[in-house]
Design a protein around this motif. Structure first.
Motif, PDB file in Angstrom:
ATOM      1  N   ARG A  87       0.898  -1.159   0.000  1.00 35.60           N
ATOM      2  CA  ARG A  87       0.000   0.000   0.000  1.00 35.60           C
ATOM      3  C   ARG A  87       0.936   1.209   0.000  1.00 35.60           C
ATOM      4  NH1 ARG A  87      -4.986  -2.116   0.453  1.00 35.60           N
ATOM      5  NH2 ARG A  87      -5.285  -3.932   1.799  1.00 35.60           N
ATOM      6  N   THR A  94      -8.990  -8.115  -6.202  1.00 37.38           N
ATOM      7  CA  THR A  94      -9.202  -7.908  -4.767  1.00 37.38           C
ATOM      8  C   THR A  94     -10.224  -8.924  -4.287  1.00 37.38           C
ATOM      9  OG1 THR A  94     -10.232  -6.479  -3.093  1.00 37.38           O
ATOM     10  CG2 THR A  94     -10.814  -6.018  -5.353  1.00 37.38           C
ATOM     11  N   ASP A 146     -12.351  -8.407  -2.137  1.00 37.62           N
ATOM     12  CA  ASP A 146     -13.573  -7.709  -1.700  1.00 37.62           C
ATOM     13  C   ASP A 146     -14.675  -7.617  -2.759  1.00 37.62           C
ATOM     14  OD1 ASP A 146     -12.221  -7.333   0.632  1.00 37.62           O
ATOM     15  OD2 ASP A 146     -12.114  -5.153   0.524  1.00 37.62           O
ATOM     16  N   MET A 173     -13.541 -10.395   6.025  1.00 32.42           N
ATOM     17  CA  MET A 173     -13.020  -9.174   5.416  1.00 32.42           C
ATOM     18  C   MET A 173     -14.057  -8.548   4.485  1.00 32.42           C
ATOM     19  SD  MET A 173      -9.027  -9.411   4.587  1.00 32.42           S
ATOM     20  CE  MET A 173      -7.837  -9.106   5.881  1.00 32.42           C
ATOM     21  N   ARG A 208     -13.892  -4.366   3.797  1.00 38.38           N
ATOM     22  CA  ARG A 208     -13.826  -3.077   4.490  1.00 38.38           C
ATOM     23  C   ARG A 208     -15.059  -2.228   4.212  1.00 38.38           C
ATOM     24  NH1 ARG A 208      -8.072  -1.024   3.531  1.00 38.38           N
ATOM     25  NH2 ARG A 208      -8.778  -1.616   1.468  1.00 38.38           N
ATOM     26  N   HIS A 267      -7.019 -12.391   7.649  1.00 35.62           N
ATOM     27  CA  HIS A 267      -6.184 -12.595   6.460  1.00 35.62           C
ATOM     28  C   HIS A 267      -6.161 -14.032   5.948  1.00 35.62           C
ATOM     29  CE1 HIS A 267      -4.852  -8.601   7.697  1.00 35.62           C
ATOM     30  NE2 HIS A 267      -4.417  -8.447   6.464  1.00 35.62           N
ATOM     31  N   ARG A 300      -7.502 -14.136   2.623  1.00 36.87           N
ATOM     32  CA  ARG A 300      -6.762 -13.549   1.497  1.00 36.87           C
ATOM     33  C   ARG A 300      -5.769 -14.532   0.864  1.00 36.87           C
ATOM     34  NH1 ARG A 300      -5.589  -7.652   2.724  1.00 36.87           N
ATOM     35  NH2 ARG A 300      -3.399  -8.083   2.481  1.00 36.87           N
TER      36      ARG A 300
HETATM   37  O1  F6P Z   1      -8.692  -4.691   0.312  1.00 35.18           O
HETATM   38  C1  F6P Z   1      -8.761  -6.012   0.679  1.00 35.18           C
HETATM   39  C2  F6P Z   1      -8.689  -6.182   2.168  1.00 35.18           C
HETATM   40  O2  F6P Z   1      -8.424  -7.541   2.370  1.00 35.18           O
HETATM   41  C3  F6P Z   1      -9.912  -5.711   2.950  1.00 35.18           C
HETATM   42  O3  F6P Z   1     -10.966  -6.633   2.943  1.00 35.18           O
HETATM   43  C4  F6P Z   1      -9.305  -5.534   4.326  1.00 35.18           C
HETATM   44  O4  F6P Z   1     -10.069  -4.659   5.108  1.00 35.18           O
HETATM   45  C5  F6P Z   1      -7.968  -4.963   4.009  1.00 35.18           C
HETATM   46  O5  F6P Z   1      -7.622  -5.451   2.737  1.00 35.18           O
HETATM   47  C6  F6P Z   1      -6.889  -5.278   5.005  1.00 35.18           C
HETATM   48  O6  F6P Z   1      -5.744  -4.608   4.635  1.00 35.18           O
HETATM   49  P1  F6P Z   1      -4.293  -4.896   5.234  1.00 35.18           P
HETATM   50  O7  F6P Z   1      -3.894  -6.275   4.811  1.00 35.18           O
HETATM   51  O8  F6P Z   1      -3.454  -3.842   4.625  1.00 35.18           O
HETATM   52  O9  F6P Z   1      -4.446  -4.796   6.705  1.00 35.18           O
END
Ligand code: F6P
Length: 320
Positions: A72, A125, A127, A169, A171, A249, A252
């Protein structure tokens, strides 16, 4: 164009590697050169760039995460950051860029477009919250991961006659909670795009208990509130032997589903078709099973992702 770059940015998603592979292999098939940029826009500005060959993307299609790494990088929102990025692209002779990522990544691609540099966005993503596409890369894998967790939690919920709040997850979007919730037979789904009333949630749990129902699964999108906060608020309406499970996570990671790999391959191939014809300023999507490309500025500025709220109503009807 003859030389293109590729990067992944923002939260990683299963299937990103399949998309990098598709872009690389299709570009080489078309006689073009591909440069991989590590760590998203941060690596672009730093010049962390290397040539990708056919073998570099071998043994990657099945892997979760992104082998180009991600980051990011809010600094790319500044004109200074953007111009530094373009300087690096020019230094490497890169004429067009494929950006794989979510909302923030699309804004980076949009900024490059505004500076006259051709960029194409591929939605990646978990999301599923990007406008201009029905589905994003990673969403299908993510909902299957949540589904697996729900099935497991249901076993223990039934054994102990417990209520589980499962925080997932998402957001700003409830798609993961909605789809996994319906697939997992959730008793309630709580998402940011739909109001809910805690007293009503409690009444529905009690009604289920009165009928002899042993388990209760509430799937909560993190964008509404945290699982622990939700459980505390629910406790004001009765003791439902509540436990909280935050999947975080875990959702993810993992090997991408067949659907995500195919979607990633289609998106990647199409991105190369566009750049080969010097077309930039676009974002790729799938709408009604057709691969489409839309103007990235118009898509981001005038469109908003909407989840399929018919699933919300359906779940209320099915989970009586
Ligand atoms: O944008 C995808 C996401 O997995 C969201 O669902 C979650 O809120 C965010 O990223 C978490 O971000 P990080 O891994 O930077 O904490």
């Amino acid at each position: 164009m003859k030389r293109i770059g590729i990067l992944t940015s923002g939260g990683d998603a299963p299937g990103m590697n399949a998309a990098i592979r598709a872009v690389t292999r299709k570009a080489i098939y078309e006689g073009m050169e591909v440069y991989g940029i590590n760590y998203g826009f941060a690596g672009l500005v730093a010049g962390d760039i290397r040539r990708l060959d056919v073998a570099d993307v071998g043994d990657k299609i099945q892997r979760g995460g992104t082998f180009l790494y991600s980051a990011r990088y809010p600094e790319f929102a500044t004109v200074e950051g953007q111009l530094k990025g373009i300087e690096q692209l020019k230094k490497f002779g890169i004429e067009g860029l494929v950006v794989i990522g979510g909302d923030g990544s699309y804004h980076g691609a949009m900024a490059l477009t505004r500076h006259g540099f051709p960029a194409v966005g591929i939605p990646g993503t978990i999301d599923n919250d990007i406008p201009g596409t029905d589905y994003t890369i990673g969403f299908d894998t993510a909902i299957n991961t949540v589904l697996d967790a729900l099935d497991r939690i249901r076993d223990t919920a039934t054994s102990h006659v417990r209520t589980f709040v499962i925080e997932v997850m998402g957001r700003g979007a409830g798609d993961i909670a909605l789809w996994a919730g319906v697939a997992g037979g959730a008793d309630d789904i709580i998402i940011p795009e739909h109001d809910f009333d805690m007293e009503d949630v409690a009444k529905r749990i009690q009604a289920g208990r009165d009928r002899g129902k042993k388990h209760c699964l509430i799937v909560l999108a993190e964008g509404v509130m945290g699982g622990n906060e939700f459980a505390e608020k629910l406790a004001k309406y009765g003791d439902f032997h509540t436990r909280v499970s935050i999947l975080g996570h875990i959702v993810r990671g993992g090997s991408p589903s067949a659907r995500d790999r195919v979607l990633a391959s289609k998106f990647g191939g199409y991105a190369v078709d566009l750049l080969k014809e010097n077309k930039g300023g676009l974002c790729i999507g799938i709408e009604n099973e057709q691969i489409v490309a839309r103007d990235i500025i118009d898509t981001l500025e005038n469109n908003k992702h909407k989840p399929d709220l018919s699933l919300y109503q359906l779940n209320r009807e099915l989970s009586v």
